[in-house]
Design an enzyme around this catalytic site. Structure first.
Site, PDB file in Angstrom:
ATOM      1  CE  LYS A   1     -10.744  27.062  53.874  1.00 54.03           C
ATOM      2  NZ  LYS A   1      -9.757  27.690  54.744  1.00 54.03           N
TER       3      LYS A   1
ATOM      4  N   GLY B   1      -7.368  20.108  50.088  1.00 61.30           N
ATOM      5  CA  GLY B   1      -7.806  19.520  48.824  1.00 61.30           C
ATOM      6  C   GLY B   1      -8.975  18.552  48.934  1.00 61.30           C
TER       7      GLY B   1
ATOM      8  CE  LYS C   1     -11.744  29.193  32.823  1.00 60.73           C
ATOM      9  NZ  LYS C   1     -12.656  28.848  31.712  1.00 60.73           N
TER      10      LYS C   1
ATOM     11  CG  HIS D   1       0.464  27.936  46.923  1.00 67.55           C
ATOM     12  ND1 HIS D   1      -0.609  27.297  47.459  1.00 67.55           N
ATOM     13  CD2 HIS D   1       0.883  28.799  47.857  1.00 67.55           C
ATOM     14  CE1 HIS D   1      -0.825  27.772  48.680  1.00 67.55           C
ATOM     15  NE2 HIS D   1       0.084  28.674  48.943  1.00 67.55           N
TER      16      HIS D   1
ATOM     17  CG  HIS E   1      -3.454  19.279  48.915  1.00 69.37           C
ATOM     18  ND1 HIS E   1      -3.724  20.334  48.076  1.00 69.37           N
ATOM     19  CD2 HIS E   1      -4.151  18.227  48.419  1.00 69.37           C
ATOM     20  CE1 HIS E   1      -4.562  19.930  47.141  1.00 69.37           C
ATOM     21  NE2 HIS E   1      -4.832  18.659  47.316  1.00 69.37           N
TER      22      HIS E   1
ATOM     23  CD  GLU F   1      -7.831  27.411  51.105  1.00 73.73           C
ATOM     24  OE1 GLU F   1      -7.036  27.166  52.018  1.00 73.73           O
ATOM     25  OE2 GLU F   1      -8.261  26.552  50.319  1.00 73.73           O
TER      26      GLU F   1
ATOM     27  CG  ASN G   1      -3.349  29.580  55.472  1.00 76.03           C
ATOM     28  OD1 ASN G   1      -4.395  28.952  55.338  1.00 76.03           O
ATOM     29  ND2 ASN G   1      -2.344  29.455  54.644  1.00 76.03           N
TER      30      ASN G   1
ATOM     31  NE  ARG H   1      -1.071  27.496  59.323  1.00 74.19           N
ATOM     32  CZ  ARG H   1      -1.838  27.182  58.301  1.00 74.19           C
ATOM     33  NH1 ARG H   1      -3.151  27.337  58.396  1.00 74.19           N
ATOM     34  NH2 ARG H   1      -1.321  26.728  57.181  1.00 74.19           N
TER      35      ARG H   1
ATOM     36  NE  ARG I   1       6.836  22.955  54.856  1.00 72.74           N
ATOM     37  CZ  ARG I   1       5.540  23.126  55.089  1.00 72.74           C
ATOM     38  NH1 ARG I   1       4.815  22.128  55.567  1.00 72.74           N
ATOM     39  NH2 ARG I   1       4.968  24.286  54.849  1.00 72.74           N
TER      40      ARG I   1
HETATM   41  C1  MV4 Z   1      -7.669  25.611  42.970  1.00 69.27           C
HETATM   42  C2  MV4 Z   1      -6.891  24.990  41.969  1.00 69.27           C
HETATM   43  C3  MV4 Z   1      -7.166  25.317  40.656  1.00 69.27           C
HETATM   44  N1  MV4 Z   1      -8.154  26.196  40.356  1.00 69.27           N
HETATM   45  N2  MV4 Z   1      -8.639  26.485  42.621  1.00 69.27           N
HETATM   46  C4  MV4 Z   1      -6.031  23.027  46.625  1.00 69.27           C
HETATM   47  C5  MV4 Z   1      -6.440  23.089  48.067  1.00 69.27           C
HETATM   48  C6  MV4 Z   1      -6.863  24.478  48.303  1.00 69.27           C
HETATM   49  N3  MV4 Z   1      -5.894  25.109  49.155  1.00 69.27           N
HETATM   50  C7  MV4 Z   1      -6.974  25.131  46.979  1.00 69.27           C
HETATM   51  N4  MV4 Z   1      -6.465  24.219  46.005  1.00 69.27           N
HETATM   52  C8  MV4 Z   1      -6.538  24.463  44.666  1.00 69.27           C
HETATM   53  N5  MV4 Z   1      -7.478  25.358  44.267  1.00 69.27           N
HETATM   54  C9  MV4 Z   1      -8.871  26.758  41.339  1.00 69.27           C
HETATM   55  N6  MV4 Z   1      -9.841  27.602  41.042  1.00 69.27           N
HETATM   56  C10 MV4 Z   1      -5.879  24.103  42.365  1.00 69.27           C
HETATM   57  C11 MV4 Z   1      -5.706  23.834  43.720  1.00 69.27           C
HETATM   58  C12 MV4 Z   1      -4.604  22.949  44.047  1.00 69.27           C
HETATM   59  C13 MV4 Z   1      -3.507  23.434  44.777  1.00 69.27           C
HETATM   60  C14 MV4 Z   1      -3.416  24.739  45.229  1.00 69.27           C
HETATM   61  C15 MV4 Z   1      -2.328  25.179  45.951  1.00 69.27           C
HETATM   62  C16 MV4 Z   1      -1.280  24.322  46.204  1.00 69.27           C
HETATM   63  C17 MV4 Z   1      -1.330  23.035  45.771  1.00 69.27           C
HETATM   64  C18 MV4 Z   1      -2.431  22.557  45.055  1.00 69.27           C
HETATM   65  C19 MV4 Z   1      -2.476  21.248  44.586  1.00 69.27           C
HETATM   66  C20 MV4 Z   1      -3.565  20.798  43.879  1.00 69.27           C
HETATM   67  C21 MV4 Z   1      -4.632  21.647  43.626  1.00 69.27           C
END
Ligand code: MV4
Length: 450
Positions: free
Chosen positions: A116, A165, A201, A208, A235, A287, A289, A291, A337
């Site tokens: 990451k 997560g 931050k 999302h 997640h 991020e 992915n 795939r 789903r």
């Molecule tokens: C974050 C965030 C808040 N602020 N980054 C969760 C796992 C990973 N894919 C990234 N994630 C998050 N990153 C910052 N700077 C909150 C999450 C997050 C989240 C992100 C996407 C979908 C669902 C989530 C559920 C909880 C936290």
């Protein structure tokens, strides 16, 4: 083009890939564990090979067995689906050394995006907007405090090898850094064998949003617009929509173009998804992915594209079948789903499907590999199938989703269908007024009310 593709997966995605191969006139090889001898992907494939006992690490994740299955059957390519070996750079390299094509990006690109910290550095260099944070990894508590002071609290400490997560800790002020830093590190070490962490931050109420991309590995790449995947629990995505219709179309197209341009510069090959958090009108990369994703059908529905067909084409050295200018968008699509789980506790509910009647009709697609009499084994994820509905507008899509959910019957196991029937009556769903925390809060409120 390939003569024979081995599908290194199971369930609905194995069928999805099999169908694309059939349409291309490519022979198919299914692999399966002993628990999946009666699975639909095995029945419909031209050939099948049993690759081991039920636990995934001894079958669907067992690289030597899958390579051996390729050699025995003479498969010249492998489609990994999603999960399992789909983002395993070592697997992609091993296939390459056996002169077998991996239907996916290069091992190098899988590796970059799997780390990451490296992914974020790459995104920044490519002009993709990122969450403010540390330039790379953060090695000490003192450094963590310095970065946090610069970007401002609250901050999030994340594992470089993270995902799902795990190894993520929030610090609301400097006094919380010491504990957040050390627990994030030790959780990361335990979960991934790598204690590298970085800081961002913390965004409190983001959506999302993700952008679907496909590249040909020669500098041509296109985007297929956005999806909103904010409705999730622990997640795990529950419901996905395309496009991310609460965001102005100009902003969506702008981020799409940024992603496509970045993939051209990277010379990315295959399908990918660039994930963002969206808050207060801004996109922040988190991020990528590398795939095919579970929710790809909502994008297929609004663009009339076949993403798996494009994946196979570009892996075979052919160009993308469309240019960016030729991509058009029509209407709105939603995917639910449907899992074999209790709709309230989410406890898995394996067992025999005694009666199965999928929804149908205008604007309805069901991607599933189950059938009446099929026994869902307890060893794998609990996805029974995906219900994908389309409408000219989001309102029409929701109307059709209601109708489809009322038609769908799965007896013999518990499913999450009742959850969706309740969910789509919610005002926040009707207006798409939700963030990544909304669903968990709604479920919690529902439990309190009983
Ligand atoms: C974050 C965030 C808040 N602020 N980054 C969760 C796992 C990973 N894919 C990234 N994630 C998050 N990153 C910052 N700077 C909150 C999450 C997050 C989240 C992100 C996407 C979908 C669902 C989530 C559920 C909880 C936290």
């Amino acid at each position: 083009m390939f003569q024979k593709v081995l599908i290194a997966n199971r369930g609905e995605i194995a069928l999805r890939v099999l169908r694309a191969c059939k349409e291309l006139g490519i022979a198919t090889v299914a692999v399966h564990s002993t628990a999946d001898a009666n699975a639909m992907h095995v029945r419909l494939a031209d050939e099948s090979v049993c690759i081991g006992p039920p636990p995934a690490r001894d079958s669907y994740l067992h690289i030597p067995s899958i390579v051996a299955a390729c050699e025995i059957t003479g498969a010249d390519a492998v489609h990994p689906g999603y999960g399992f070996l789909s983002e395993n750079a070592r697997f992609a390299r091993i296939l390459e050394s056996h002169k077998i094509a991996f239907i996916g990006p290069s091992a190098h690109h899988i590796e970059i995006m799997g780390d990451k910290i490296m992914a974020k550095k790459t995104a920044l260099e490519l002009g993709i907007p990122c969450v403010p944070g540390s330039a790379g990894g953060v090695a000490s508590e003192a450094e963590a405090k310095k970065v946090a002071k610069d970007i401002g609290y609250p901050v999030l400490i994340k594992a470089a090898s993270g995902g799902g997560g795990r190894g993520m800790k929030v610090a609301k002020s400097e006094s919380e850094i010491a504990i957040a830093f050390s627990t994030a590190r030790s959780e990361a070490k335990a979960a991934f064998g790598d204690d590298a962490v970085y800081i961002e931050k913390y965004l409190g109420k983001p959506r999302h949003i993700e952008v679907q991309v496909i590249g040909d590995g020669k500098g041509n790449a296109i985007h297929l617009g956005t999806r909103d995947c904010s409705l999730q629990r622990r997640h795990q995505k529950i419901l996905e929509e395309a496009p991310a219709s609460t965001i102005a179309i100009e902003r969506r197209m702008e981020i799409g173009e940024i992603c496509a341009a970045a993939m051209r510069k990277l010379q990315y090959s295959g399908a990918g998804t660039i994930e963002f958090l969206y808050e207060n009108g801004e996109f922040y990369f988190i991020e990528m992915n590398t795939r095919l994703q579970v929710e790809h059908p909502v994008t297929e529905r609004i663009t009339n594209m076949d993403i798996v067909y494009e994946q196979i084409r570009v892996a075979g050295g052919e160009p993308l079948s469309l240019t960016q200018d030729e991509i058009t968008y029509f209407g709105h699509a939603i995917e639910c789903r449907i899992n074999a789980e209790d709709a309230e506790t989410f406890a898995p509910s394996p067992g025999t499907i005694t009666y199965y009647h999928p929804a149908g009709g205008v604007g309805v697609r069901v991607d599933s590999s189950v059938y009446q009499g099929y026994k869902i084994p307890p060893y794998y994820d609990s996805l029974i199938g995906k219900l994908i509905v389309h409408g000219r507008t989001r309102d029409e899509c929701l109307m059709r989703l209601r109708r489809a959910l009322d038609e769908f019957i799965v007896d013999g196991v518990k499913t999450t269908l009742p959850l969706f029937r309740r969910l789509i009556d919610e005002p926040a769903i009707k207006t798409a007024d939700y963030d990544i925390h909304w669903l968990e809060a709604w479920l919690e409120a529902g439990r309190k009310k009983g």
